[in-house]
Design an enzyme around this catalytic site. Structure first.
Site, PDB file in Angstrom:
ATOM      1  N   HIS A  23       0.824  -1.217   0.000  1.00  0.00           N
ATOM      2  CA  HIS A  23       0.000   0.000   0.000  1.00  0.00           C
ATOM      3  C   HIS A  23       0.861   1.271   0.000  1.00  0.00           C
ATOM      4  O   HIS A  23       0.339   2.372  -0.118  1.00  0.00           O
ATOM      5  CB  HIS A  23      -0.918   0.033   1.231  1.00  0.00           C
ATOM      6  CG  HIS A  23      -2.079  -0.908   1.136  1.00  0.00           C
ATOM      7  ND1 HIS A  23      -2.279  -1.945   2.014  1.00  0.00           N
ATOM      8  CD2 HIS A  23      -3.111  -0.982   0.261  1.00  0.00           C
ATOM      9  CE1 HIS A  23      -3.383  -2.604   1.693  1.00  0.00           C
ATOM     10  NE2 HIS A  23      -3.907  -2.040   0.617  1.00  0.00           N
ATOM     11  N   ARG A  49      -5.885   6.409   1.626  1.00  0.00           N
ATOM     12  CA  ARG A  49      -5.580   5.586   2.802  1.00  0.00           C
ATOM     13  C   ARG A  49      -4.236   5.968   3.403  1.00  0.00           C
ATOM     14  O   ARG A  49      -3.999   5.771   4.579  1.00  0.00           O
ATOM     15  CB  ARG A  49      -5.612   4.099   2.417  1.00  0.00           C
ATOM     16  CG  ARG A  49      -7.003   3.636   2.063  1.00  0.00           C
ATOM     17  CD  ARG A  49      -7.103   2.131   2.013  1.00  0.00           C
ATOM     18  NE  ARG A  49      -6.591   1.592   0.763  1.00  0.00           N
ATOM     19  CZ  ARG A  49      -6.799   0.334   0.359  1.00  0.00           C
ATOM     20  NH1 ARG A  49      -7.487  -0.499   1.115  1.00  0.00           N
ATOM     21  NH2 ARG A  49      -6.325  -0.095  -0.783  1.00  0.00           N
ATOM     22  N   ASP A 215     -14.152  -5.695  -3.224  1.00  0.00           N
ATOM     23  CA  ASP A 215     -13.355  -5.739  -1.998  1.00  0.00           C
ATOM     24  C   ASP A 215     -13.737  -4.543  -1.134  1.00  0.00           C
ATOM     25  O   ASP A 215     -13.506  -3.395  -1.506  1.00  0.00           O
ATOM     26  CB  ASP A 215     -11.867  -5.673  -2.363  1.00  0.00           C
ATOM     27  CG  ASP A 215     -10.998  -5.957  -1.149  1.00  0.00           C
ATOM     28  OD1 ASP A 215     -11.329  -5.481  -0.052  1.00  0.00           O
ATOM     29  OD2 ASP A 215      -9.987  -6.664  -1.302  1.00  0.00           O
ATOM     30  N   GLU A 241     -16.293  -9.168  -0.530  1.00  0.00           N
ATOM     31  CA  GLU A 241     -15.112  -9.474   0.298  1.00  0.00           C
ATOM     32  C   GLU A 241     -14.931  -8.508   1.458  1.00  0.00           C
ATOM     33  O   GLU A 241     -15.059  -7.298   1.298  1.00  0.00           O
ATOM     34  CB  GLU A 241     -13.869  -9.434  -0.603  1.00  0.00           C
ATOM     35  CG  GLU A 241     -12.554  -9.621   0.164  1.00  0.00           C
ATOM     36  CD  GLU A 241     -11.390  -9.889  -0.748  1.00  0.00           C
ATOM     37  OE1 GLU A 241     -11.557 -10.594  -1.771  1.00  0.00           O
ATOM     38  OE2 GLU A 241     -10.289  -9.395  -0.440  1.00  0.00           O
ATOM     39  N   GLU A 269      -8.400 -11.770   5.297  1.00  0.00           N
ATOM     40  CA  GLU A 269      -7.036 -11.288   5.034  1.00  0.00           C
ATOM     41  C   GLU A 269      -6.440 -10.612   6.262  1.00  0.00           C
ATOM     42  O   GLU A 269      -5.218 -10.549   6.382  1.00  0.00           O
ATOM     43  CB  GLU A 269      -6.984 -10.399   3.784  1.00  0.00           C
ATOM     44  CG  GLU A 269      -7.345  -8.959   3.978  1.00  0.00           C
ATOM     45  CD  GLU A 269      -7.337  -8.174   2.671  1.00  0.00           C
ATOM     46  OE1 GLU A 269      -8.067  -8.542   1.738  1.00  0.00           O
ATOM     47  OE2 GLU A 269      -6.612  -7.180   2.596  1.00  0.00           O
ATOM     48  N   ASP A 292      -3.566 -14.134   4.577  1.00  0.00           N
ATOM     49  CA  ASP A 292      -2.352 -13.631   3.934  1.00  0.00           C
ATOM     50  C   ASP A 292      -1.191 -14.416   4.552  1.00  0.00           C
ATOM     51  O   ASP A 292      -1.029 -14.438   5.773  1.00  0.00           O
ATOM     52  CB  ASP A 292      -2.193 -12.128   4.206  1.00  0.00           C
ATOM     53  CG  ASP A 292      -1.018 -11.536   3.442  1.00  0.00           C
ATOM     54  OD1 ASP A 292      -1.248 -10.686   2.579  1.00  0.00           O
ATOM     55  OD2 ASP A 292       0.138 -11.933   3.729  1.00  0.00           O
ATOM     56  N   HIS A 319      -4.729 -14.207   0.459  1.00  0.00           N
ATOM     57  CA  HIS A 319      -4.631 -12.808   0.050  1.00  0.00           C
ATOM     58  C   HIS A 319      -3.206 -12.541  -0.439  1.00  0.00           C
ATOM     59  O   HIS A 319      -2.233 -12.903   0.242  1.00  0.00           O
ATOM     60  CB  HIS A 319      -4.935 -11.905   1.246  1.00  0.00           C
ATOM     61  CG  HIS A 319      -4.581 -10.466   1.021  1.00  0.00           C
ATOM     62  ND1 HIS A 319      -3.529  -9.844   1.643  1.00  0.00           N
ATOM     63  CD2 HIS A 319      -5.132  -9.543   0.195  1.00  0.00           C
ATOM     64  CE1 HIS A 319      -3.457  -8.586   1.235  1.00  0.00           C
ATOM     65  NE2 HIS A 319      -4.416  -8.378   0.358  1.00  0.00           N
ATOM     66  N   GLU A 339      -4.791 -15.192  -5.961  1.00  0.00           N
ATOM     67  CA  GLU A 339      -4.966 -13.756  -6.216  1.00  0.00           C
ATOM     68  C   GLU A 339      -3.687 -13.161  -6.784  1.00  0.00           C
ATOM     69  O   GLU A 339      -2.585 -13.514  -6.374  1.00  0.00           O
ATOM     70  CB  GLU A 339      -5.296 -13.017  -4.908  1.00  0.00           C
ATOM     71  CG  GLU A 339      -5.342 -11.490  -5.113  1.00  0.00           C
ATOM     72  CD  GLU A 339      -5.699 -10.685  -3.860  1.00  0.00           C
ATOM     73  OE1 GLU A 339      -5.625 -11.218  -2.742  1.00  0.00           O
ATOM     74  OE2 GLU A 339      -6.053  -9.500  -4.051  1.00  0.00           O
TER      75      GLU A 339
HETATM   76  C1  LIG Z   1      -7.990  -3.391  -2.901  1.00  0.00           C
HETATM   77  C2  LIG Z   1      -8.111  -3.525  -1.422  1.00  0.00           C
HETATM   78  O1  LIG Z   1      -8.673  -2.370  -0.889  1.00  0.00           O
HETATM   79  C3  LIG Z   1      -6.799  -3.792  -0.738  1.00  0.00           C
HETATM   80  O2  LIG Z   1      -5.877  -2.808  -1.029  1.00  0.00           O
HETATM   81  C4  LIG Z   1      -6.217  -5.136  -1.096  1.00  0.00           C
HETATM   82  O3  LIG Z   1      -5.032  -5.316  -0.403  1.00  0.00           O
HETATM   83  C5  LIG Z   1      -7.001  -6.287  -0.700  1.00  0.00           C
HETATM   84  O4  LIG Z   1      -7.849  -6.188   0.321  1.00  0.00           O
HETATM   85  C6  LIG Z   1      -6.975  -7.529  -1.486  1.00  0.00           C
HETATM   86  O5  LIG Z   1      -7.819  -8.344  -1.257  1.00  0.00           O
HETATM   87  O6  LIG Z   1      -6.086  -7.677  -2.310  1.00  0.00           O
HETATM   88 MG   LIG Z   2      -9.206  -7.903   0.252  1.00  0.00          MG
END
Ligand SMILES: C[C@H](O)[C@H](O)[C@@H](O)[C@@H](O)C(=O)O
Ligand SMILES: [Mg+2]
Length: 395
Positions: A23, A49, A215, A241, A269, A292, A319, A339
């Protein structure tokens, strides 16, 4: 194996600028463009963010050197506080241990940090150490991690893409596209309408069959999430999600009952350990869990989480987490796809997810990755020497 090497030294470094802390991007990146978040109820933190500090931590790099001169490493988020925990607390459980002592080391790291840990940054840190241990073991044995995990169950991984442009992801061969939700409950009915309009526009661009997902990054409440899911049915939303805050297990259980038949609820995640995922699974909170690998406890814990999910008929689609998830996904029947986070600022090309920190990081081609892209020892990547490491603490 003749002599099993022992761990000589553990070192923790920090890095800024993208990579594992994905991020942490420059202005103009889709990932920081008015995305719905739990902080969006404060107008001053709504547009970006980074404005509320999503990128304050940066990357943690853990390096583990053994008595034979092999070095395993891993990257995750956690930055300086995580480096402190590695150097001042966790290193004692590694140095002098055998490189094969992964299970015992995990256990000691978890139980010794219980009084201040359990989730969040402490588990990110433990995950980073655990991944570096698996990388080291792979290098010692000359085998890729997926082989150490019992071997691959498929020759090819397939991916969906996360980013602002599912329509472009479709052209690049991905099986689906997950978009960030842009407006949260604080933006009222107008925001909800705009969320649905964005989905409708994307559905029109990609046609009826391409998977589209939303998401929500923990930003909604049960009522809003239910209305969003109901409104999105018309546009064939495949899953909703992380609609709610991670601690609201009760909300997720209710949401799963409220969504239209066939629409999936996914989350996890920001969940960690077998105990967190047990709660999600036993309470019937979701159809897909999304640990994750760099945040949930590492590979060692993910194997346990995955077995639990299997027994609950839930899929495990990790994730992000780049190579750390690819080696895992290749070995599990209940992880049929993976993903891929589109880290190009406009989500218009495939670039390595943890760029610029790793060298040799494989990327999907036409939305797929051959197992042969994962055949180097350990996780098969190297730290990019162009990234300047900083070691804030030593022990
Ligand atoms: C796109 C989402 O807001 C996040 O930045 C991303 O990290 C996420 O939640 C994802 O699932 O990849
Ligand atoms: Mg996500």
């Amino acid at each position: 194996m003749s002599q099993i090497p022992t761990i000589k030294q553990v070192r923790a470094y920090t890095l800024k600028g993208g990579g594992a802390d994905y991020h942490d991007q420059a202005d103009g990146h889709w990932i920081d463009d008015h995305i719905a978040t739990p902080m969006a109820k404060y107008p001053e933190y709504r547009q970006s963010r980074r404005s509320f500090g999503i990128n304050v931590l940066g990357t943690l790099v853990v390096e583990i050197e053994d008595s034979a001169g092999n070095v395993g490493f891993a990257v995750t988020t956690g930055g300086e506080p995580a480096a402190y925990i590695v150097e001042k607390h966790l290193a004692r459980f590694l140095e002098g241990a055998k490189v094969t002592d992964i299970e015992r080391i995990w256990d000691q790291m978890y139980w010794s940090t219980l009084y201040y840990g359990r989730k969040g940054i402490v588990i990110n840190t433990i995950s980073g150490v655990d991944l570096a241990l698996w990388d080291l073991l792979g290098k010692v044995r000359g085998e890729p991690v997926h082989q150490l995990l019992g071997g691959a169950v498929r020759d090819e991984l397939q991916f969906y893409a996360t980013g602002a442009r599912p329509d472009l992801a479709q052209k690049m061969g991905f099986i689906g596209g997950k978009m960030p939700l842009h407006h949260g409950p604080a933006e009222g009915e107008e925001g909800l309408r705009r969320n649905l309009e964005e989905l409708a526009t994307m559905r029109e661009r990609v046609g009826p069959d391409f998977w589209l997902m939303l998401d929500c990054w923990m930003s909604l409440d049960l009522n809003y999430a239910t209305r969003l899911a109901q409104g999105a049915q018309e546009y064939g939303l495949k899953w909703i999600e992380e609609a709610l805050p991670p601690d609201d297990y009760w909300g997720y259980a209710a949401l799963k009952k409220n969504v239209p038949t066939g629409m999936l609820v996914t989350t996890g995640e920001h969940e960690a350990t077998r105990w967190g995922f047990r709660q999600l699974l036993e309470m019937g909170c979701c159809d897909i869990i999304q640990p994750d690998v760099g945040w949930c406890g590492g590979i060692t814990e993910l194997l346990k989480i995955s077995a639990l999910a299997d027994a609950h008929h839930a899929l495990v689609i990790p994730h992000g987490s780049s190579v750390y998830s690819y080696h895992f996904v290749a070995t599990r029947h209940n992880s049929p796809f993976a993903e891929f986070l589109m880290m190009a600022p406009k989500a218009d090309e495939v670039v390595p997810m943890f760029h610029p920190q790793l060298l040799g990081e494989p990327v999907p081609v036409q939305g797929r990755m051959r197992l042969s892209a994962l055949d180097k020892p350990g996780f098969g990547v190297e730290l990019n020497p162009a990234c300047e490491l900083h070691r804030p603490y030593t022990h």
